[in-house]
Design an enzyme around this catalytic site. Structure first.
Site, mmCIF file in Angstrom:
data_model
loop_
_atom_site.group_PDB
_atom_site.id
_atom_site.type_symbol
_atom_site.label_atom_id
_atom_site.label_comp_id
_atom_site.label_asym_id
_atom_site.label_seq_id
_atom_site.Cartn_x
_atom_site.Cartn_y
_atom_site.Cartn_z
ATOM 1 C CG ASP A 160 -35.334 -6.070 -25.027
ATOM 2 O OD1 ASP A 160 -35.506 -6.568 -25.472
ATOM 3 O OD2 ASP A 160 -33.924 -4.562 -25.733
ATOM 4 N NE ARG B 167 -35.291 -9.589 -16.598
ATOM 5 C CZ ARG B 167 -33.901 -10.711 -17.263
ATOM 6 N NH1 ARG B 167 -33.320 -12.202 -15.821
ATOM 7 N NH2 ARG B 167 -33.617 -10.478 -17.852
HETATM 8 P P1 IMP Z 1 -33.895 -10.122 -24.246
HETATM 9 O O1 IMP Z 1 -34.748 -9.142 -22.940
HETATM 10 O O2 IMP Z 1 -34.886 -11.392 -23.997
HETATM 11 O O3 IMP Z 1 -34.480 -9.738 -25.318
HETATM 12 O O4 IMP Z 1 -32.619 -10.575 -24.092
HETATM 13 C C1 IMP Z 1 -31.593 -10.237 -24.604
HETATM 14 C C2 IMP Z 1 -30.110 -11.178 -24.609
HETATM 15 O O5 IMP Z 1 -29.672 -10.954 -23.274
HETATM 16 C C3 IMP Z 1 -30.442 -12.167 -25.067
HETATM 17 O O6 IMP Z 1 -29.484 -13.559 -25.552
HETATM 18 C C4 IMP Z 1 -30.620 -13.330 -23.692
HETATM 19 O O7 IMP Z 1 -30.430 -14.436 -23.975
HETATM 20 C C5 IMP Z 1 -30.417 -12.254 -22.876
HETATM 21 N N1 IMP Z 1 -30.287 -11.887 -21.529
HETATM 22 C C6 IMP Z 1 -31.523 -12.062 -21.050
HETATM 23 N N2 IMP Z 1 -31.061 -11.634 -19.810
HETATM 24 C C7 IMP Z 1 -30.458 -11.690 -19.477
HETATM 25 C C8 IMP Z 1 -29.364 -12.076 -18.267
HETATM 26 O O8 IMP Z 1 -30.762 -12.119 -16.880
HETATM 27 N N3 IMP Z 1 -28.795 -12.703 -18.356
HETATM 28 C C9 IMP Z 1 -27.969 -13.155 -19.119
HETATM 29 N N4 IMP Z 1 -27.961 -12.945 -20.703
HETATM 30 C C10 IMP Z 1 -29.550 -12.501 -20.237
#
Ligand code: IMP
Length: 199
Positions: free
Chosen positions: A77, A187
Site C-alpha cells: 500500500d 517500492r
Molecule cells: P495503492 O497502493 O494501490 O492503494 O495506491 C495508492 C495511490 O497511490 C493510488 O492513487 C496510486 O495511483 C498511487 N501510487 C501507488 N504507487 C505509486 C507509484 O509508484 N507512483 C505514483 N503513484 C503511485
C-alpha cells in the site's frame, strides 16, 4: 516457491515482478492466480491497509489450495505525503479527489492544493506485508524523498509519478524509464527490506 501479489494494478505488479529477481520460481498477480476479490482499503495506516490486503488474499489463496509450505502473498500500500499538507494525501492517496480511484483527478487536486505554496517537499511511502505459509510474516516500509512539481512532467509510470521530482536524477518519476524508477523508488526500498528479511 510461489508469490502472489495482492494487487490488480498492472503497473504495480510489473514493477514488483521486475525487481524480484529469482527469489520465487512463480510470481503471479491476483487475477493470474484466479483470485477476484475487492479488498476495502479502509484502514488508518498504509501498513494497516497492506496487512488487510495480504491477510484477505492469503486466506483466499490458501482456501483455494494454491499455497504450499513457504509460498507467499505480498501486499503493497502506497501513499504520497506532502510536507506542506501535513502528509496529505497520505493513506488517502488513491481516493484523494474522488472515491473512484481517478489518478488524473488526484493529480489535479494535489496541484490545486499546492497552488502558491513554496514548500514542495514530499515523499512516497510503501508499506509491504508478506505472509508466508507456515513461515513468519514480514513487514517493511520503504520511502523516497523528492518534490512536487508545478505541472505534470513525463509520460511513463502511473499515479502521481508525473508530479514527483527526484533531484538526484533531475527527473520526475514519469520521465524515468521503468528501470531507473525501479532502482530508487519507495517500492524498491520496501521490497529490498522484505527480501533481506527473508534471508
Ligand atoms: P495503492 O497502493 O494501490 O492503494 O495506491 C495508492 C495511490 O497511490 C493510488 O492513487 C496510486 O495511483 C498511487 N501510487 C501507488 N504507487 C505509486 C507509484 O509508484 N507512483 C505514483 N503513484 C503511485
Amino acid at each position: 516457491m510461489k508469490l502472489i501479489i495482492a494487487s490488480n494494478n498492472a503497473h504495480k505488479i510489473e514493477e514488483i515482478k521486475s525487481m524480484l529477481g529469482t527469489k520465487f520460481a512463480v510470481v503471479q498477480g491476483m487475477a493470474e492466480a484466479g483470485i477476484f476479490i475487492d479488498v476495502d482499503e479502509d484502514a488508518e495506516t498504509l501498513t494497516g491497509n497492506a496487512r488487510k490486503k495480504a491477510e484477505e488474499i492469503f486466506a483466499a489463496a490458501d482456501g483455494m489450495g494454491l499455497l504450499s509450505h513457504g509460498d507467499a502473498v505480498l501486499a503493497d500500500d502506497t501513499g504520497l505525503l506532502a510536507d506542506a499538507l501535513d502528509g496529505a494525501p497520505g493513506v488517502r492517496s488513491a481516493r484523494y479527489a474522488t472515491e473512484g480511484h481517478d489518478d488524473a483527478a488526484n493529480r489535479a487536486k494535489l496541484l490545486s492544493e499546492l497552488t502558491g505554496v513554496t514548500d514542495r517537499a514530499a515523499h512516497f511511502a510503501t508499506a509491504m506485508v508478506l505472509i508466508r505459509k507456515e513461515m513468519p510474516e514480514i513487514e517493511a516500509v520503504g520511502r523516497v524523498y523528492g518534490e512536487i512539481t508545478r505541472e505534470e512532467r513525463g509520460e511513463n509510470g502511473f499515479g502521481y509519478d508525473s508530479l514527483f521530482y527526484y533531484q538526484p536524477m533531475e527527473k520526475t518519476f514519469a520521465e524515468m524509464t521503468s528501470e531507473e524508477k525501479n532502482q530508487v523508488s519507495h517500492r524498491k526500498n520496501a521490497l529490498a527490506l522484505v527480501l533481506a528479511a527473508m534471508e
